[in-house]
Scaffold this motif. Structure first.
Motif, PDB file in Angstrom:
ATOM      1  N   GLN A 193     -10.982  60.986 -50.131  1.00 43.86           N
ATOM      2  CA  GLN A 193     -12.413  60.234 -49.929  1.00 43.86           C
ATOM      3  C   GLN A 193     -12.721  60.301 -48.216  1.00 43.86           C
ATOM      4  N   ARG A 194     -11.737  60.155 -47.559  1.00 45.62           N
ATOM      5  CA  ARG A 194     -12.175  60.150 -46.000  1.00 45.62           C
ATOM      6  C   ARG A 194     -12.855  61.362 -45.692  1.00 45.62           C
ATOM      7  N   LEU A 195     -12.045  62.584 -46.288  1.00 48.76           N
ATOM      8  CA  LEU A 195     -12.567  63.840 -45.835  1.00 48.76           C
ATOM      9  C   LEU A 195     -13.967  64.027 -46.392  1.00 48.76           C
ATOM     10  N   LEU A 196     -14.197  63.643 -47.607  1.00 50.11           N
ATOM     11  CA  LEU A 196     -15.592  63.845 -48.268  1.00 50.11           C
ATOM     12  C   LEU A 196     -16.581  63.125 -47.309  1.00 50.11           C
ATOM     13  N   GLU A 197     -16.091  61.701 -47.060  1.00 45.60           N
ATOM     14  CA  GLU A 197     -17.167  60.984 -46.292  1.00 45.60           C
ATOM     15  C   GLU A 197     -17.470  61.298 -44.792  1.00 45.60           C
ATOM     16  N   GLN A 198     -16.558  62.471 -44.192  1.00 48.25           N
ATOM     17  CA  GLN A 198     -16.751  63.080 -43.020  1.00 48.25           C
ATOM     18  C   GLN A 198     -17.234  64.474 -43.063  1.00 48.25           C
ATOM     19  N   ARG A 242     -16.071  72.415 -50.986  1.00 53.73           N
ATOM     20  CA  ARG A 242     -14.849  72.924 -50.916  1.00 53.73           C
ATOM     21  C   ARG A 242     -13.678  71.918 -51.288  1.00 53.73           C
ATOM     22  N   TRP A 243     -14.011  70.696 -50.434  1.00 52.24           N
ATOM     23  CA  TRP A 243     -12.991  69.663 -50.705  1.00 52.24           C
ATOM     24  C   TRP A 243     -12.907  69.308 -52.217  1.00 52.24           C
ATOM     25  N   LEU A 244     -13.731  69.441 -52.853  1.00 50.93           N
ATOM     26  CA  LEU A 244     -13.791  68.832 -54.193  1.00 50.93           C
ATOM     27  C   LEU A 244     -13.125  69.915 -55.189  1.00 50.93           C
ATOM     28  N   SER A 245     -13.547  71.287 -55.330  1.00 51.65           N
ATOM     29  CA  SER A 245     -13.063  72.377 -55.667  1.00 51.65           C
ATOM     30  C   SER A 245     -11.743  72.865 -55.503  1.00 51.65           C
ATOM     31  N   GLN A 246     -11.329  72.728 -54.287  1.00 51.71           N
ATOM     32  CA  GLN A 246      -9.929  73.227 -53.880  1.00 51.71           C
ATOM     33  C   GLN A 246      -8.928  72.359 -54.049  1.00 51.71           C
ATOM     34  N   ASN A 247      -9.252  70.877 -54.585  1.00 50.45           N
ATOM     35  CA  ASN A 247      -7.994  70.014 -54.718  1.00 50.45           C
ATOM     36  C   ASN A 247      -8.277  69.294 -56.038  1.00 50.45           C
ATOM     37  N   PRO A 248      -8.211  70.135 -57.302  1.00 50.08           N
ATOM     38  CA  PRO A 248      -8.394  69.713 -58.395  1.00 50.08           C
ATOM     39  C   PRO A 248      -7.594  68.396 -58.907  1.00 50.08           C
ATOM     40  N   THR A 249      -6.230  68.496 -58.236  1.00 46.04           N
ATOM     41  CA  THR A 249      -5.336  67.393 -58.658  1.00 46.04           C
ATOM     42  C   THR A 249      -5.519  66.085 -58.212  1.00 46.04           C
ATOM     43  N   TYR A 279     -17.086  61.533 -56.677  1.00 41.14           N
ATOM     44  CA  TYR A 279     -18.113  62.308 -56.928  1.00 41.14           C
ATOM     45  C   TYR A 279     -19.342  61.502 -56.540  1.00 41.14           C
ATOM     46  N   PRO A 280     -19.350  59.830 -56.715  1.00 40.13           N
ATOM     47  CA  PRO A 280     -20.455  59.526 -56.120  1.00 40.13           C
ATOM     48  C   PRO A 280     -20.397  59.381 -54.607  1.00 40.13           C
ATOM     49  N   VAL A 281     -19.204  59.465 -53.991  1.00 42.39           N
ATOM     50  CA  VAL A 281     -18.859  59.600 -52.450  1.00 42.39           C
ATOM     51  C   VAL A 281     -19.522  61.003 -52.007  1.00 42.39           C
ATOM     52  N   ALA A 282     -19.294  61.855 -52.654  1.00 45.46           N
ATOM     53  CA  ALA A 282     -19.784  63.347 -52.369  1.00 45.46           C
ATOM     54  C   ALA A 282     -21.447  63.388 -52.439  1.00 45.46           C
ATOM     55  N   LEU A 283     -21.946  62.510 -53.523  1.00 46.04           N
ATOM     56  CA  LEU A 283     -23.393  62.492 -53.574  1.00 46.04           C
ATOM     57  C   LEU A 283     -24.052  61.850 -52.542  1.00 46.04           C
ATOM     58  N   ARG A 284     -23.360  60.607 -52.225  1.00 43.60           N
ATOM     59  CA  ARG A 284     -23.769  59.794 -51.227  1.00 43.60           C
ATOM     60  C   ARG A 284     -23.808  60.360 -49.736  1.00 43.60           C
ATOM     61  N   ARG A 285     -22.735  61.269 -49.619  1.00 40.18           N
ATOM     62  CA  ARG A 285     -22.532  61.862 -48.357  1.00 40.18           C
ATOM     63  C   ARG A 285     -23.745  63.164 -48.096  1.00 40.18           C
ATOM     64  N   ASP A 336     -23.063  74.495 -58.314  1.00 38.95           N
ATOM     65  CA  ASP A 336     -21.857  74.549 -58.313  1.00 38.95           C
ATOM     66  C   ASP A 336     -21.335  72.650 -58.073  1.00 38.95           C
ATOM     67  N   LEU A 337     -21.825  72.122 -57.466  1.00 40.21           N
ATOM     68  CA  LEU A 337     -21.650  70.712 -57.197  1.00 40.21           C
ATOM     69  C   LEU A 337     -21.943  69.824 -58.555  1.00 40.21           C
ATOM     70  N   SER A 338     -23.243  70.218 -59.011  1.00 35.12           N
ATOM     71  CA  SER A 338     -23.845  69.619 -60.380  1.00 35.12           C
ATOM     72  C   SER A 338     -22.762  70.192 -61.614  1.00 35.12           C
ATOM     73  N   GLN A 339     -22.501  71.328 -61.658  1.00 40.37           N
ATOM     74  CA  GLN A 339     -21.441  71.767 -62.529  1.00 40.37           C
ATOM     75  C   GLN A 339     -20.079  71.023 -62.526  1.00 40.37           C
ATOM     76  N   LEU A 340     -19.646  70.849 -61.234  1.00 37.91           N
ATOM     77  CA  LEU A 340     -18.212  69.920 -61.234  1.00 37.91           C
ATOM     78  C   LEU A 340     -18.567  68.475 -61.710  1.00 37.91           C
ATOM     79  N   ILE A 341     -19.559  67.924 -61.664  1.00 38.43           N
ATOM     80  CA  ILE A 341     -19.763  66.632 -61.880  1.00 38.43           C
ATOM     81  C   ILE A 341     -20.170  66.588 -63.583  1.00 38.43           C
TER      82      ILE A 341
END
Length: 545
Positions: free
Chosen positions: A82-87, A96-103, A110-116, A137-142
Motif C-alpha cells: 500500500q505504501r508503494l502504491l501511495e508513492q 507494475r506494483w499490482l501486476s507483479q505481486n499477485p499474492t 485497488y481504490p488506493v491505486a485509483l486515488r493515486r 490493463d489497470l481496468s482489466q485487473l480491477i
C-alpha cells in the motif's frame, strides 16, 4: 477541535452513499472513445479529479487472513505494498506494483491505486503522455478481481472511477455496477405472502446486514407484539448482540432479555447465557428483575466445569456491574478449575480475565476470604490500549492533548500510554509533589504499589519518605465511543478501569469529549488544559518549582 470551513472532518464516521453515475453537465458518446484523451482532458480532468483529493485515504478492509500476508517481499508486506502504491510516480509504476505481486494484492489496494492515479493527474498541469494500454490493463485487473471485493470497496472504486472519467458504458463501470447490484439485499416479501409476526419480524430485522437502520422503536414494538413461542434463544441472542455492538442502552429491551433469561433458565446453557448477559456489563446496566442475580448464580454453579470460558465471560459482565457472587468466585479460583483450563486453547484469555477478577476481589471485596488466583498464573490485564481505541485512533483527541501538554508542561513532565500494575494502560500520567508542583517524570517512580494494602501498612507507620511521596494524577480521555449511545453513561469496561485506578490511589482528572470537541485550535486547547490542571491544584514552570 474544529477544522476550518471547507475542510472535511476526518473524525466523522464515513457513510456509504449511492453514487450517481451520470457526470453533471456531461454526456458520453456511445461510440468508443479514447480513455487516455478523456482522463487527460484539460477541460474536465482538473475540476473533476480535484474532488478525489478530499476523499480520506482508503483503509485496509477486513477480508480475512492470508498465510502469505505477513511475509515480506522485497523489503515490504501487504502494508508495504500500500505504501508503494501511495508513492508511485507514474501510472505505469502503479500497474507494475499490482501486476507483479499477485499474492500480496488485496481488495483495498485497488481504490488506493485509483486515488493515486487521480493525484498523479492533478499534480501535473500538463501530464506527460500515458499509454492507453496501461490504463486498460489497470481496468482489466480491477474487473478480474472485483468479485472478491466487499460492498464498501465496490462503492469506493465506483466513485473514484466516475471522478476519473471512465466511460459510463465502459467495461470497468459496467463490471463494478453489476457487482454492486448483486450485493443488494433481497427485495421485501410480496403482499401476497403472509405477514410476519412480531418475533419473526424482530429476527428478520436483526439478521439484516443493514439492521442498524431500524429504529429502536421498531425493535421495541416487534418485541412487544411477539408471541411467547417466537422468542427463542436465537432471537434473544441476536437482540443482545445488537444492543452491545451499537452501545444501545435501552431499558425496555434489556429488561426483556433479563426476564427471558429468568423464565428460560432451565433450558439455557452457559454458552448462550454469556451472550445474553454481555450487554448488561458492556452497557453498565443492572436490571430491575429481582431474580436476575440468583438465576445467574445457579447457572454458574451448574455449568462452571462444563464451559470454563463461558463461565469466566459471565463473571466478567458481573464484574463490570460490581455484582460478583462469592460462590462463583470460589469455583473459578479453585485449583481444580485452574488446572482444568491450563493447556486449553482459551487458556491465555481465561487467565487474563481471572487476573482482572482477582484485581476486583482485591480492590472491591475486602471481606472475601475464599481462594485467590495464585501469583504464578497472573498476567497483565490490559497491557496496551484497547482494540476500539486503536481502531478509532484517527478520531481520537489523544495526539492533540499530547501536543497541548508538551507545549504547556514539557515532554519531561508526563508519561503517555503508561501501563501501571496490575496492567491498566493510562492515557497521561503526572507526578505531583505535596505543594502541587508537577515533577519531572525521570526523577520519580510513576507506579503506586500494588496491591494497595501495602500502602495502608506504610501509612500506619508514617515516615518522612512516605509523607513526601508524590501523588500520581491520571488524565483520562473520555472519548465519544467510551460511552453508551446516549453519551451519558460510561461503558462498563471504562467505568471499571476508572474505578480500579481510583481505588489503587491514582488521582483521576477526566477530559470529556464534549469539552475537547469544543476547543478550536491548539491555543484554545492549551488554555483549556491550563484551567483543568490549575483547578486540580497543579502548578508548573518556575512558580511550580
Amino acid at each position: 477541535m474544529r477544522l476550518p470551513r471547507g475542510e472535511p472532518d476526518s473524525r466523522a464516521p464515513r457513510t456509504t452513499e449511492r453514487v450517481t453515475y451520470a457526470g453533471p453537465g456531461e454526456s458520453w458518446s456511445p461510440s468508443p472513445t479514447s480513455m487516455l484523451r478523456i482522463l487527460l482532458s484539460a477541460q474536465t480532468s482538473p475540476a473533476r479529479l480535484s474532488g478525489l483529493l478530499l476523499i480520506p485515504p482508503v483503509q485496509p478492509c477486513c477480508l480475512g487472513s492470508s498465510k502469505s500476508g505477513d511475509r515480506p517481499f522485497g523489503g515490504g508486506s501487504v502494508q508495504g505494498l500500500q505504501r508503494l502504491l501511495e508513492q508511485a510516480r507514474s501510472p505505469g509504476e502503479l500497474l507494475r506494483w499490482l501486476s507483479q505481486n499477485p499474492t500480496k494484492v488485496r481488495a483495498h489496494h485497488y481504490p488506493v491505486a485509483l486515488r493515486r492515479l487521480a493525484q498523479l493527474l492533478v499534480s501535473q498541469p500538463r501530464p506527460c503522455p500515458v499509454e492507453q494500454a496501461t490504463l486498460q490493463d489497470l481496468s482489466q485487473l480491477i474487473i478480474r478481481n472485483c468479485p472478491s471485493f466487499d460492498v464498501h470497496t465496490i462503492h469506493v472504486c465506483l466513485h473514484l472511477a466516475i471522478l476519473l472519467g471512465f466511460p459510463s458504458d465502459g467495461p470497468l463501470l459496467c463490471a463494478l455496477e453489476q457487482e454492486r447490484r448483486s450485493r443488494l439485499p433481497p427485495k421485501p416479501p410480496s403482499p401476497h405472502q403472509p405477514p410476519l409476526h412480531g418475533g419473526q419480524r424482530l429476527e428478520t430485522a436483526l439478521s439484516c446486514p443493514h439492521f442498524l437502520r431500524y429504529p429502536r422503536q421498531h425493535l421495541i414494538r416487534s418485541l412487544a407484539e411477539a408471541r411467547p413461542e417466537e422468542l427463542t434463544p436465537h432471537v434473544m441472542v441476536l437482540l443482545a448482540q445488537h444492543l452491545a455492538r451499537h452501545r444501545l442502552r435501552e431499558p425496555q429491551l434489556l429488561e426483556a432479555i433479563a426476564h427471558f433469561l429468568v423464565v428460560e433458565e432451565a433450558q439455557l446453557n452457559s454458552k448462550v447465557v454469556q451472550k445474553l448477559v454481555l450487554p448488561f456489563g458492556r452497557l453498565n446496566y443492572l436490571p430491575l428483575e429481582q431474580q436476575f442475580m440468583p438465576c445467574l448464580e445457579r447457572i454458574l454453579a451448574r455449568e462452571a466445569g462444563v464451559a470454563p470460558l463461558a463461565t469466566v465471560n459471565i463473571l466478567m459482565s458481573l464484574c463490570h456491574l460490581q455484582c460478583l457472587p462469592f460462590r462463583a468466585l470460589q469455583l473459578v479460583f479453585s485449583p481444580s478449575f485452574i488446572s482444568h483450563i491450563n493447556g486449553t486453547p482459551p487458556s491465555l484469555i481465561v487467565r487474563r480475565y481471572l487476573s482482572l477478577l482477582d484485581t476486583a476481589v482485591e480492590l472491591e471485596i475486602p471481606g472475601y476470604q475464599g481462594p485467590r488466583l495464585p501469583h504464578r498464573h497472573r498476567v497483565p490485564i490490559f497491557p496496551q490500549p484497547l482494540i476500539t481505541d486503536r481502531a478509532r485512533c484517527r478520531y481520537s483527541h489523544k495526539d492533540m492533548v499530547a501536543e497541548g501538554l508538551r507545549q504547556l508542561l514539557g515532554e519531561e513532565k508526563y508519561h503517555r500510554d503508561l501501563t501501571v500494575p496490575p496492567g491498566y494502560c493510562t492515557d497521561f500520567l503526572l507526578c505531583v509533589g505535596s505543594s502541587g508542583a508537577v515533577l519531572p517524570v525521570r526523577t520519580q517512580d510513576p507506579f503506586l504499589p500494588y496491591p494497595p494494602r501495602s500502602c495502608q501498612q506504610e501509612q500506619a507507620n508514617p515516615n518522612p519518605t512516605t509523607q513526601d511521596s508524590p501523588q500520581r494524577v491520571v488524565l483520562m480521555l473520555r472519548e465519544r465511543w467510551h460511552f453508551c449511545r446516549d453519551g451519558r453513561v460510561l461503558l462498563g469496561s471504562r467505568a471499571l478501569r476508572e474505578r480500579h485506578l481510583g481505588l489503587m490511589g491514582y488521582q483521576l482528572l477526566p477530559l470529556p469529549f464534549e469539552e475537547l470537541e469544543s476547543q478550536r485550535g491548539l491555543p484554545q486547547l492549551k488554555s483549556y488544559l491550563r484551567q483543568k490542571l490549575q483547578a486540580f491544584g497543579l502548578r508548573w514552570g518556575p512558580e511550580g518549582g
